[in-house]
Design a protein around this motif. Structure first.
Motif, PDB file in Angstrom:
ATOM      1  N   ASN A  89       0.769   3.706   8.843  1.00  0.00           N
ATOM      2  CA  ASN A  89      -0.176   4.474   9.657  1.00  0.00           C
ATOM      3  C   ASN A  89      -1.618   3.992   9.474  1.00  0.00           C
ATOM      4  N   GLY A  90      -1.799   2.697   9.389  1.00  0.00           N
ATOM      5  CA  GLY A  90      -3.131   2.117   9.284  1.00  0.00           C
ATOM      6  C   GLY A  90      -3.753   2.158   7.906  1.00  0.00           C
ATOM      7  N   VAL A  91      -2.977   2.530   6.889  1.00  0.00           N
ATOM      8  CA  VAL A  91      -3.511   2.639   5.531  1.00  0.00           C
ATOM      9  C   VAL A  91      -2.634   1.817   4.593  1.00  0.00           C
ATOM     10  N   ALA A  92      -3.277   1.011   3.756  1.00  0.00           N
ATOM     11  CA  ALA A  92      -2.547   0.216   2.765  1.00  0.00           C
ATOM     12  C   ALA A  92      -3.286   0.278   1.444  1.00  0.00           C
ATOM     13  N   GLY A 148      -3.891  -5.783  -8.240  1.00  0.00           N
ATOM     14  CA  GLY A 148      -3.531  -6.936  -7.423  1.00  0.00           C
ATOM     15  C   GLY A 148      -2.577  -6.569  -6.300  1.00  0.00           C
ATOM     16  N   MET A 149      -1.620  -5.707  -6.602  1.00  0.00           N
ATOM     17  CA  MET A 149      -0.673  -5.286  -5.572  1.00  0.00           C
ATOM     18  C   MET A 149      -1.387  -4.498  -4.479  1.00  0.00           C
ATOM     19  N   SER A 150      -2.326  -3.645  -4.869  1.00  0.00           N
ATOM     20  CA  SER A 150      -3.078  -2.866  -3.885  1.00  0.00           C
ATOM     21  C   SER A 150      -3.899  -3.790  -2.984  1.00  0.00           C
ATOM     22  N   ALA A 151      -4.600  -4.728  -3.603  1.00  0.00           N
ATOM     23  CA  ALA A 151      -5.399  -5.677  -2.824  1.00  0.00           C
ATOM     24  C   ALA A 151      -4.513  -6.512  -1.904  1.00  0.00           C
ATOM     25  N   ALA A 152      -3.384  -6.959  -2.414  1.00  0.00           N
ATOM     26  CA  ALA A 152      -2.471  -7.761  -1.582  1.00  0.00           C
ATOM     27  C   ALA A 152      -1.961  -6.946  -0.399  1.00  0.00           C
TER      28      ALA A 152
END
Length: 181
Positions: A89-92, A148-152
């Motif tokens: 929904n447009g959020v990561a 790192g996972m969040s940024a990726a």
């Protein structure tokens, strides 16, 4: 409902990219009512961070609730992050880790940093039950992996890529947990 709306906006675009006028319009209130209700934009951001961390986004808390040893809980934490961080929904990514990234507002940065540090401390304290002498370094490993996972994820990494990384990071964590001092 207001805090959830703000949480979604801050998560999707970051603290600095969301203005008070937009927040007021989304919440259906004028600036005087906004300031009376939240004190400031940072006050609303703090509430959004708290709501976010109290829900399903508390990845470590959810993994810990299922029990198990340190390696098992950390693996579950990383795999859950791999499942939750990809865009929906447009959020990561993670609001706590990325919501105030590169923000020019020191109060917003301090709020996010305090929450991040509390999360790392909870992981460190849990790890200390099995590896007290290495708990800090192992908790940093987990925190850096999650950042790192969040940024990726924010850069477009999908669940499969993040899951592959989480599996590799889990194996590395197990090796480091078993290593001597």
């Amino acid at each position: 409902m207001a805090v959830e709306t703000a949480m979604r906006l801050f998560h999707a675009r970051g603290y600095d990219a969301v203005g008070v006028a937009e927040l007021g319009a989304e919440l259906g209130i004028k600036p005087p009512s906004f300031y009376a209700a939240f004190g400031s934009k940072a006050g609303l951001f703090e509430r959004a961070l708290q709501r976010y961390a109290a829900g399903e986004a508390n990845i470590f808390g959810r993994a810990l609730a299922d029990g198990g040893g340190v390696a098992e809980v950390i693996e579950r934490t990383l795999l859950l992050a791999a499942r939750l961080y990809p865009e929906r929904n447009g959020v990561a990514g993670c609001l706590v880790l990325d919501g105030a990234r590169n923000s020019a507002d020191p109060e917003a940065c301090a709020l996010a940093e305090a929450m991040r540090k509390a999360g790392v401390a909870a992981i460190r304290d849990f790890i200390a039950g099995e590896a007290p002498e290495r708990a800090g370094a192992l908790a940093d490993f987990v925190a850096i992996a999650m950042k790192g996972m969040s940024a990726a994820a924010r850069d477009g990494a999908d669940e499969a890529a993040l899951t592959g990384f989480a599996q590799m990071a889990s194996r590395a964590f197990r090796r480091e947990l078993a290593a001597e001092g």
